[in-house]
Design an enzyme around this catalytic site. Structure first.
Site, PDB file in Angstrom:
ATOM      1  CE  LYS A 124      -5.603   2.454   9.142  1.00 40.39           C
ATOM      2  NZ  LYS A 124      -4.161   2.512   9.458  1.00 40.39           N
ATOM      3  CG  ASP A 164      -4.267  -0.768   7.885  1.00 44.70           C
ATOM      4  OD1 ASP A 164      -3.351  -0.151   8.451  1.00 44.70           O
ATOM      5  OD2 ASP A 164      -4.978  -1.601   8.490  1.00 44.70           O
TER       6      ASP A 164
HETATM    7  N1  GLU Z   1      -1.775   1.766   7.225  1.00 42.01           N
HETATM    8  C1  GLU Z   1      -0.472   2.268   7.555  1.00 42.01           C
HETATM    9  C2  GLU Z   1      -0.457   2.745   8.989  1.00 42.01           C
HETATM   10  O1  GLU Z   1      -1.134   2.179   9.823  1.00 42.01           O
HETATM   11  C3  GLU Z   1       0.068   3.264   6.546  1.00 42.01           C
HETATM   12  C4  GLU Z   1      -0.786   4.468   6.293  1.00 42.01           C
HETATM   13  C5  GLU Z   1      -0.284   5.355   5.150  1.00 42.01           C
HETATM   14  O2  GLU Z   1       0.733   5.054   4.552  1.00 42.01           O
HETATM   15  O3  GLU Z   1      -0.954   6.359   4.935  1.00 42.01           O
HETATM   16  O4  GLU Z   1       0.268   3.635   9.374  1.00 42.01           O
END
Ligand code: GLU
Length: 447
Positions: A124, A164
């Site tokens: 993240k 996100d």
């Molecule tokens: N931010 C999204 C999550 O919490 C998607 C992450 C992504 O597609 O890599 O899963």
């Protein structure tokens, strides 16, 4: 392994990292019993290694605003775990971003990605940059400045960021444009959530919300119910809430509330396609106000300042906004108002007291890492399309997404069915994800 001992050590080592500590505690409590049946995990100190990120990059991001003033923010990328594949997870741009928030999200992402059945590790990233009130040009300049540092940490087989909170298709476009300039690499697979004409997967914008509804439908069927005819309350009006409203309506449910930081819009006759489209306009405006919806659709929406979606009578609650957005008091109010199911779509959207209340008061509950995994799963499908230089139709992606959500539900049932026959979806999701990551770590030795 004793959860209490590990938590005491982590609390002393990372004081004040509350979101991270909360996320770790929830997983460890769920897996403790199963873990202790595997002495080989204990010998390899799997838990002690798994709760620490592999590495964290921290960098300064400096950019110039529309008034010509120099602004400085902090950027991060937390590469949490690569046991089952390259680092994968979104970027969050929000004024409250801290290392604790990104560590919690990276930790959750590791198990969520394991549940998708695709080979993706957990990561993240993001920044304390606040998109609220920023112009399009400011967003572009910030994204470019952010990528000036991030590009060295990422790569299509190494670490693949996506969106996100505060990062959608527009931001991914600006980030990718700058990445190409810096890296001189033209492999679109380095980011997911791209535009559909330049490597993005059809249905990626809808995927988190659609997947959440496929999961919810599975959970309801297992309990002998159906989403059709249910009144649904949704928090948020960003990309995830948008997809959830769209699919819930398509499946015959009535979305009776959407909310924002300013209050709630009640929609007694159910959200319409025009209102669903308008959610995208509100998101792109960077105003962060749901009252705009009531102003646009005055007869059909009633805005109440300072209230949450959980104050509106509903059958099914779908938190789609931010961590810890649903408290124990909210859970009680929902139950008193007749709500009997809560599927968490935001990451860690419910506070521990709310989850405990739901689970002990007959409210069906499923956690975000299972319910919202359709987003990253479709990112995984985007990576596959990019790597093989092909593009699947919407129907193909939807069928694969549906299959993956069914499989996640099955894993929750397999690991979460209790002796009395009820299903503990929190345990089910945590144990299923944990077993996969732990086994991979064990097989790869002490690294
Ligand atoms: N931010 C999204 C999550 O919490 C998607 C992450 C992504 O597609 O890599 O899963």
């Amino acid at each position: 392994m004793k959860t209490n001992d590990i938590m005491a050590r982590l609390r002393a080592k990372y004081p004040g990292e509350n979101e991270y500590l909360q996320a770790v505690q929830e997983v460890l409590e769920s897996v403790e019993e199963v873990y202790n049946q595997h002495p080989e995990f204990e010998k390899a100190k799997i838990v002690e290694r798994m709760v620490e990120p592999d590495r964290i990059f921290t960098f300064r991001v400096t950019w110039v605003d529309d008034n010509g003033e120099v602004q400085t923010n902090t950027g991060y990328r937390v590469q949490f775990n690569s046991a089952i594949g390259p680092y994968k997870g979104g970027l969050r741009f929000h004024r409250a971003v801290t290392p604790s928030m990104l560590k919690f999200l990276g930790f959750e992402q590791t198990f969520k990605n394991a549940l998708t059945t695709l080979p993706m590790g957990g990561a993240k990233g993001g920044s304390d940059f606040d998109p609220v009130g920023k112009s399009n040009d400011e967003i572009m300049r910030f994204c470019q400045a952010f990528m000036l540092e991030l590009w060295q940490c990422i790569g299509p087989d190494q670490d693949i960021p996506a969106g996100d909170v505060g990062v959608g298709g527009r931001e991914i476009g600006y980030l990718y444009g700058m990445y190409k300039k810096l890296a001189r690499q033209y492999n679109t697979g380095v980011l997911t959530g791209k535009g559909s004409t330049w490597g993005g997967s059809i249905l990626r914008p809808e995927a988190t919300g659609f997947g959440a509804l496929y999961f919810t439908q599975n959970l309801l069927h297992k309990a002998g119910k159906d989403i059709k005819g249910c009144r649904v309350a949704v928090s948020g009006f960003g990309n995830v809430a948008w997809g959830a409203c769209k699919k819930a309506t398509e499946l015959g449910a009535k979305v009776v509330a959407v909310s924002g930081p300013d209050g709630v819009c009640e929609i007694p006759d159910g959200i319409t396609p025009e209102m669903i489209d308008y959610m995208l306009v509100m998101r792109a405006s960077n105003r962060n106000r749901v009252e705009d919806m009531a102003e646009k659709f005055p007869g059909a929406c009633k805005f109440t300042a300072g209230k949450k979606a959980w104050s509106v009578k509903c059958d099914v609650a779908l938190p789609c906004a931010f961590q810890n957005e649903l408290s124990e008091d909210d859970a009680r109010e929902l139950k008193e108002n007749g709500c009997w199911c809560c599927c968490e779509v935001s990451n860690m959207g419910c506070q521990p007291g709310a989850i405990h209340f739901f689970q002990h008061n007959g409210v069906l509950f499923a956690p975000g890492k299972a319910v919202n995994a359709g987003g990253v799963a479709t990112s995984g499908l985007e990576m596959t399309q990019n790597a093989s230089h092909i593009s699947w139709s919407g129907a193909e992606v939807d069928a694969k997404l549906h299959f993956i959500m069914d499989s996640i539900h099955e894993q929750c049932v397999k690991y979460g069915t209790q002796p009395d026959g009820t299903i503990d979806y929190v345990k089910g999701a945590n144990i299923a994800g944990f077993m996969k990551v732990a086994t991979a770590m064990l097989e790869q030795g002490i690294v």
